[in-house]
Motif scaffolding. Structure first.
Motif, PDB file in Angstrom:
ATOM      1  N   ALA A  86      -7.935  20.597   8.882  1.00 15.71           N
ATOM      2  CA  ALA A  86      -7.423  22.095   9.361  1.00 15.71           C
ATOM      3  C   ALA A  86      -6.681  22.561   8.261  1.00 15.71           C
ATOM      4  O   ALA A  86      -7.094  23.819   7.738  1.00 15.71           O
ATOM      5  N   ALA A  87      -5.744  21.960   7.530  1.00 17.24           N
ATOM      6  CA  ALA A  87      -5.340  22.599   6.426  1.00 17.24           C
ATOM      7  C   ALA A  87      -5.960  22.894   5.225  1.00 17.24           C
ATOM      8  O   ALA A  87      -6.256  23.819   4.516  1.00 17.24           O
ATOM      9  N   PHE A  88      -7.078  21.892   5.086  1.00 18.02           N
ATOM     10  CA  PHE A  88      -7.801  22.083   4.219  1.00 18.02           C
ATOM     11  C   PHE A  88      -8.982  23.206   4.258  1.00 18.02           C
ATOM     12  O   PHE A  88      -9.442  23.838   3.485  1.00 18.02           O
ATOM     13  N   ALA A  89      -9.386  23.311   5.664  1.00 18.74           N
ATOM     14  CA  ALA A  89      -9.947  24.587   6.323  1.00 18.74           C
ATOM     15  C   ALA A  89      -9.327  26.002   5.745  1.00 18.74           C
ATOM     16  O   ALA A  89     -10.132  26.899   5.227  1.00 18.74           O
ATOM     17  N   VAL A  90      -8.029  25.953   5.897  1.00 20.99           N
ATOM     18  CA  VAL A  90      -7.513  27.245   5.637  1.00 20.99           C
ATOM     19  C   VAL A  90      -7.146  27.595   4.026  1.00 20.99           C
ATOM     20  O   VAL A  90      -7.568  28.470   3.544  1.00 20.99           O
TER      21      VAL A  90
END
Length: 522
Positions: A86-90
């Protein structure tokens, strides 16, 4: 055997180089298509970002489910991995996409992709800070040529002025920061779940979040046949193909090398804009492209590894232990130092016996410092058992870039009687399965001066590969509960604690061990 292992390692690096280059070209093509949509059809960058990410996510996750749907189910139960994705996605995927397209909108495909590559500076600084070293000669030369090529294209040969709008420069610098996040953030989850699954979930998370904010369905976007074709090309080639290739390049060739190679992106974007959109290309653009091509040759040419020195029996043989450090410390990219050429492993040979014994003695001394009894009275393994393990290829050694033996580990495929006695808990794989579904990791020992430099994670990566090549679905390990450093390393790499087992020595004395197992995906 050692030559075969080196050849396999070389093929992996070569594959990473090819994937990173192809990913850069696909991204350049994507930028050209995006420029066409924004300039000729008036499509907002936010609309393109949302649509391409959501559609690409569907493709990625569909391919993942077809290949092995169990991976998709398993990752949804792994909250730690989901948080990282999720952090990588944002901060990686979404920020890279949005800032990159806005930079193109204010400038052009060639200029926007060129500014984005300033992220190389951030990545290189990160490597140097983590390893407390200056860039190597080849890295520094490649970086100079990359930055020089980008500067020439962006300034058109006049350093006193910038030939692009301020807004374009700002968005380009944001995309550079996002590129560094995109390169560095997903290494651990990539190693655990693979590029296709990680990218699919990141696209889904990022695209969904952006769509909720932007609401692309409320925008009046009308595309003709050419516009629809460009959109399809952005999704299939510039998103699906580019991200898979680039992330595979990171996994095989390492973050620094993959990012440097993707400097081919502005070259391809400039050439495609010239041939397809008939955008003007100046002499300075051509000079910048040449500089970037020179950089590619500098980065992809591997340094020759010096011949290994004869093994010694002294505990610190082959290491510069005067100040307790190894020269030229490698970057700590979760074991990716190996594919950057810093470490190599091979099956131990008979002449390595003395050095391997010394490394195991260092391990026993570490046990003693942790309050663990093993190693104080009787050595384990015995000299006879160690030599037998070397003869049958179970024991492996790790060498640094100068050929010095710095670590040892063993991967066994034979049934372990201690595991057959039962477990206070439950293994991840069935003990009754035939053939045996798991391999076993034993005898991990790293010399003191080589610790905290990525060697442990490199060993776990290598053990995974050996187990996969042996046709095993998982790999197990057992450690003393007091051995907190090893337990943390296993858990960081994705091992799950399954419970405790009881190990009996030759005198019938029982010792409890923490039992770990890691499922091997892909």
């Amino acid at each position: 055997m050692a030559q075969t292992g080196a050849a396999v390692e070389g093929r992996h690096v070569a594959r990473g180089v090819a994937c990173a280059l192809a990913g850069g070209v696909c991204w350049g093509f994507s930028g050209t298509c995006a420029q066409l949509l924004m300039s000729d059809y008036g499509v907002p960058a936010t609309w393109i970002t949302c649509v391409r990410m959501v559609i690409a996510a569907v493709f990625f996750l569909f391919l993942t489910a077809v290949r092995d749907w169990r991976d998709l189910v398993a990752v949804l139960r792994d909250w730690r991995s989901l948080a990282r994705i999720a952090a990588f996605a944002v901060f990686g995927v979404l920020l890279t996409q949005l800032s990159y397209l806005n930079a193109i909108g204010y400038t052009s495909a060639g200029v926007g992709t060129t500014i984005e590559q300033v992220g190389l500076v951030i990545i290189m600084l990160y490597v140097c800070l983590r390893t407390r070293r200056l860039p190597r000669a080849r890295e520094a030369a490649g970086l100079v040529f990359a930055l020089g090529g980008m500067a020439v294209i962006a300034t058109q040969g006049d350093p006193s002025s910038l030939a692009i709008p301020v807004e374009g420069l700002a968005w380009g610098l944001v995309s550079a920061v996002a590129l560094s996040f995109y390169t560095l953030m997903p290494v651990r989850v990539l190693a655990k779940w693979g590029s296709m699954l990680v990218t699919g979930l990141a696209m889904l998370f990022g695209g969904s979040a952006a769509s909720l904010v932007v609401q692309p369905w409320t925008m009046d976007v009308q595309l003709s046949g050419g516009g629809l074709a460009a959109l399809v090309a952005i999704v299939l080639v510039g998103t699906l193909g580019a991200y898979m290739l680039y992330l595979q390049g990171v996994a095989d060739a390492g973050p620094v090398k993959a990012s440097l190679l993707c400097c081919a992106e502005p070259v391809s974007a400039t050439v495609l804009a010239l041939v397809w959109l008939h955008a003007p290309v100046s002499v300075w653009d051509a000079v910048g492209c040449v500089l970037i091509v020179v950089m590619i040759f500098l980065v992809t040419e591997r340094e020759r590894r010096p011949a290994a020195a004869p093994a010694e029996a002294a505990p610190d043989a082959g290491l510069d232990s005067e100040n307790g450090a190894i020269p030229d410390d490698p970057p700590l990219f979760a074991g990716r130092a190996s594919v950057l050429g810093y470490y190599a492993s091979r099956p131990a040979a008979r002449e390595d016996f003395g050095r391997v014994s010394a490394l195991l003695d260092v391990g026993h001394e570490t046990f003693a410092s942790l309050g663990i009894d093993e190693g104080r009275n009787k050595k384990y393994p015995s000299a006879r058992r160690l030599m037998h393990s070397i003869k049958n290829g179970t024991t492996h050694v790790v060498e640094d870039e100068r050929g010095r033996l710095i670590a040892v580990f063993a991967v066994s495929f034979a049934p372990d009687k201690n595991y057959a006695r039962g477990i206070d808990g439950a293994w991840l794989t069935d003990m009754r399965a035939d053939p045996q579904p798991y391999a076993e990791l034993h005898w991990v020992a790293v010399d003191r001066p080589a610790r905290r430099r990525g060697v442990g994670m490199f060993i776990l990566d290598k053990a995974d590969r050996i187990a996969r090549e042996g046709g095993r679905a998982s790999i197990r390990a057992d450690v003393y509960p007091e051995n907190a450093p090893m337990r943390r390393l296993l858990e960081k790499h994705g091992y799950e604690r399954c419970g405790e087992i009881v190990v009996k020595d030759v005198l019938g004395r029982e010792k409890r061990r923490a039992a770990y197992e890691r499922l091997l995906h892909g």
